[in-house]
Write a protein that holds these residues in place. Structure first.
Motif, PDB file in Angstrom:
ATOM      1  N   TYR A 196      19.829  -0.032  62.294  1.00 15.09           N
ATOM      2  CA  TYR A 196      19.925   0.603  63.613  1.00 15.09           C
ATOM      3  C   TYR A 196      18.630   1.223  64.106  1.00 15.09           C
ATOM      4  N   LYS A 197      17.653   1.515  63.230  1.00 16.50           N
ATOM      5  CA  LYS A 197      16.381   2.072  63.668  1.00 16.50           C
ATOM      6  C   LYS A 197      15.253   1.037  63.645  1.00 16.50           C
ATOM      7  N   GLY A 198      15.567  -0.217  63.384  1.00 12.04           N
ATOM      8  CA  GLY A 198      14.529  -1.225  63.286  1.00 12.04           C
ATOM      9  C   GLY A 198      13.912  -1.231  61.895  1.00 12.04           C
ATOM     10  N   GLY A 199      12.745  -1.869  61.759  1.00 15.22           N
ATOM     11  CA  GLY A 199      12.072  -1.957  60.461  1.00 15.22           C
ATOM     12  C   GLY A 199      12.195  -3.340  59.863  1.00 15.22           C
ATOM     13  N   GLU A 200      11.468  -3.582  58.744  1.00 19.55           N
ATOM     14  CA  GLU A 200      11.499  -4.873  58.085  1.00 19.55           C
ATOM     15  C   GLU A 200      11.114  -4.705  56.624  1.00 19.55           C
ATOM     16  N   SER A 201      11.435  -5.725  55.820  1.00 18.63           N
ATOM     17  CA  SER A 201      11.094  -5.698  54.404  1.00 18.63           C
ATOM     18  C   SER A 201       9.592  -5.845  54.219  1.00 18.63           C
ATOM     19  N   ASN A 202       9.009  -4.989  53.331  1.00 12.01           N
ATOM     20  CA  ASN A 202       7.563  -5.047  53.140  1.00 12.01           C
ATOM     21  C   ASN A 202       7.158  -4.090  52.031  1.00 12.01           C
ATOM     22  N   TYR A 203       5.861  -4.111  51.715  1.00  8.50           N
ATOM     23  CA  TYR A 203       5.284  -3.115  50.825  1.00  8.50           C
ATOM     24  C   TYR A 203       4.675  -2.006  51.676  1.00  8.50           C
ATOM     25  N   SER A 204       4.895  -0.755  51.259  1.00 10.37           N
ATOM     26  CA  SER A 204       4.464   0.347  52.100  1.00 10.37           C
ATOM     27  C   SER A 204       4.405   1.635  51.287  1.00 10.37           C
ATOM     28  N   MET A 205       4.282   2.757  51.987  1.00  6.48           N
ATOM     29  CA  MET A 205       4.260   4.057  51.342  1.00  6.48           C
ATOM     30  C   MET A 205       5.025   5.064  52.190  1.00  6.48           C
ATOM     31  N   ASN A 249       7.150  14.513  47.644  1.00  3.01           N
ATOM     32  CA  ASN A 249       6.912  13.203  47.050  1.00  3.01           C
ATOM     33  C   ASN A 249       5.978  12.378  47.925  1.00  3.01           C
ATOM     34  N   LEU A 250       5.115  11.646  47.286  1.00  4.30           N
ATOM     35  CA  LEU A 250       4.312  10.620  47.942  1.00  4.30           C
ATOM     36  C   LEU A 250       4.501   9.352  47.133  1.00  4.30           C
ATOM     37  N   GLN A 251       5.215   8.386  47.715  1.00  2.00           N
ATOM     38  CA  GLN A 251       5.652   7.214  46.966  1.00  2.00           C
ATOM     39  C   GLN A 251       5.084   5.933  47.568  1.00  2.00           C
ATOM     40  N   PHE A 252       4.798   4.984  46.687  1.00  2.00           N
ATOM     41  CA  PHE A 252       4.422   3.634  47.080  1.00  2.00           C
ATOM     42  C   PHE A 252       5.607   2.739  46.752  1.00  2.00           C
ATOM     43  N   LEU A 253       6.001   1.885  47.691  1.00  2.30           N
ATOM     44  CA  LEU A 253       7.298   1.252  47.531  1.00  2.30           C
ATOM     45  C   LEU A 253       7.357  -0.181  48.023  1.00  2.30           C
ATOM     46  N   GLN A 254       8.424  -0.838  47.541  1.00  2.00           N
ATOM     47  CA  GLN A 254       8.863  -2.134  48.042  1.00  2.00           C
ATOM     48  C   GLN A 254      10.114  -1.857  48.840  1.00  2.00           C
ATOM     49  N   ASN A 255      10.177  -2.338  50.080  1.00  2.00           N
ATOM     50  CA  ASN A 255      11.217  -1.941  51.018  1.00  2.00           C
ATOM     51  C   ASN A 255      12.035  -3.144  51.473  1.00  2.00           C
ATOM     52  N   TYR A 256      13.380  -2.971  51.514  1.00  2.00           N
ATOM     53  CA  TYR A 256      14.260  -4.018  52.023  1.00  2.00           C
ATOM     54  C   TYR A 256      15.173  -3.440  53.105  1.00  2.00           C
ATOM     55  N   VAL A 257      15.222  -4.103  54.261  1.00  2.84           N
ATOM     56  CA  VAL A 257      16.038  -3.666  55.386  1.00  2.84           C
ATOM     57  C   VAL A 257      16.753  -4.876  55.978  1.00  2.84           C
ATOM     58  N   LYS A 268      19.997  -0.479  53.473  1.00  6.20           N
ATOM     59  CA  LYS A 268      18.569  -0.247  53.292  1.00  6.20           C
ATOM     60  C   LYS A 268      18.320   0.090  51.833  1.00  6.20           C
ATOM     61  N   GLU A 269      17.197  -0.426  51.286  1.00  8.82           N
ATOM     62  CA  GLU A 269      16.884  -0.212  49.871  1.00  8.82           C
ATOM     63  C   GLU A 269      15.386  -0.198  49.680  1.00  8.82           C
ATOM     64  N   TYR A 270      14.908   0.647  48.771  1.00 12.79           N
ATOM     65  CA  TYR A 270      13.524   0.528  48.332  1.00 12.79           C
ATOM     66  C   TYR A 270      13.369   1.092  46.929  1.00 12.79           C
ATOM     67  N   SER A 271      12.369   0.579  46.219  1.00 15.36           N
ATOM     68  CA  SER A 271      11.977   1.113  44.914  1.00 15.36           C
ATOM     69  C   SER A 271      10.522   1.531  45.012  1.00 15.36           C
ATOM     70  N   SER A 272      10.143   2.611  44.323  1.00 17.64           N
ATOM     71  CA  SER A 272       8.822   3.171  44.530  1.00 17.64           C
ATOM     72  C   SER A 272       8.308   3.856  43.270  1.00 17.64           C
ATOM     73  N   LEU A 273       7.001   4.046  43.239  1.00 18.35           N
ATOM     74  CA  LEU A 273       6.333   4.773  42.168  1.00 18.35           C
ATOM     75  C   LEU A 273       5.263   5.642  42.805  1.00 18.35           C
ATOM     76  N   GLY A 274       5.219   6.921  42.443  1.00 20.29           N
ATOM     77  CA  GLY A 274       4.223   7.779  43.069  1.00 20.29           C
ATOM     78  C   GLY A 274       4.214   9.187  42.515  1.00 20.29           C
ATOM     79  N   PHE A 275       3.707  10.119  43.316  1.00 20.65           N
ATOM     80  CA  PHE A 275       3.500  11.495  42.900  1.00 20.65           C
ATOM     81  C   PHE A 275       4.666  12.372  43.387  1.00 20.65           C
TER      82      PHE A 275
END
Length: 275
Positions: free
Chosen positions: A35-44, A22-30, A264-271
């Motif tokens: 525990y591994k860090g990260g932040e809410s954003n648009y990404s892939m 899968n190769l996905q483009f997503l909206q991400n919520y953290v 952690k949550e994200y929604s995505s659309l991709g190949f």
């Protein structure tokens, strides 16, 4: 007149191979205490899952699953990093089973996982995780139940390991205390019990739900993870995913708002491509 006939006997192949990419483009919520860090954003994010399974249709089965995930995000508000990872996983699951009953197997399970690269937060030089920081290796003895309905809509397995040994290694020594390693050490070993459920439900030809529930306890601390991926196939090569990942770890630092819970949550659309 009797003509000689050639008889060809083929050796049965008990191995089966499968996978998906899968190769996905997503909206991400953290959440802030992930525990591994990260932040809410648009990404892939890109992911690969490979399966190599052996089943001689009699007593023995040997299952191997390798999961690779790596995703990146950029943030205009981050003046320290050009990009950061938002999804990072290397995980191998291996199970060797000897049939005890129709769907029950005596099983030895090996679970090993780490990540590819550094886990960071915006405008923060601190490295929260890295390759082999941490690295977890879990070895369990128990029973495995093979799940498969008549219509093959629901399939997977549930593993119960009454005796489980867990080994944790942290290569970055300054991160040792963050991952519950005490003193001047890089490693931690403990014994406990674990439950692993890995299921796939094909709700329809277009919609499927993959879920993985994992819990490990030393009877002093508890770790629970519940990964859920709901996929909607738009066409042969395009799909939309919703990923939900609640987590509980009472060996981690307690958060004032969320206690020991993380999400952690994200929604995505991709190949996507399955084989």
């Amino acid at each position: 007149t009797v003509a000689p006939q050639g008889l060809v006997i083929k050796k049965p192949n008990f191995w089966s191979f499968s996978g998906d990419q899968n190769l996905q483009f997503l909206q991400n919520y953290v959440t802030d205490n992930w525990y591994k860090g990260g932040e809410s954003n648009y990404s892939m994010v890109g992911s690969v899952t490979l399966n190599a399974n052996y089943n001689n249709k009699q007593k023995v089965k040997f299952e191997n699953k390798l999961e690779l995930k790596l995703g990146f995000q950029t943030s205009r508000g981050d003046t320290v990093h050009k990009y950061k990872t938002n999804e990072d996983l290397i995980r191998y699951t291996g199970k060797l089973g000897l049939q005890a009953a129709k769907q029950w197997y005596y099983t030895v399970q090996l679970l090993a996982y780490t990540q590819f690269t550094q886990g960071l937060k915006s405008n923060d030089h601190y490295v929260y995780s890295d390759f082999m920081s941490p690295f977890n290796l879990n070895f369990g003895l128990g029973m495995d139940y093979s799940v498969k309905t008549k219509n093959n809509r629901l399939s997977g397995s549930v593993n119960l390991s009454v005796l489980s040994f867990n080994f944790r290694y942290v290569d970055r020594k300054n991160l040792a205390s963050r991952y519950s390693i005490r003193g001047n050490n890089r490693t931690r070993e403990d014994f406990g019990s674990q439950i692993t459920a890995d299921l796939r439900w094909n709700i329809s030809d277009q919609v499927n739900w993959r879920t993985r529930f994992y819990t490990y306890t030393t009877y002093e601390s508890v770790l629970m993870e519940w990964e859920n991926t709901i996929s909607l196939r738009v066409s042969k090569y395009i799909s939309a995913n919703i990923f939900l990942y609640p987590r509980f770890d009472d060996s981690a630092k307690r958060d004032e708002k969320l206690d020991y819970f993380q999400f952690k949550e994200y929604s995505s659309l991709g190949f996507s491509y399955n084989f």
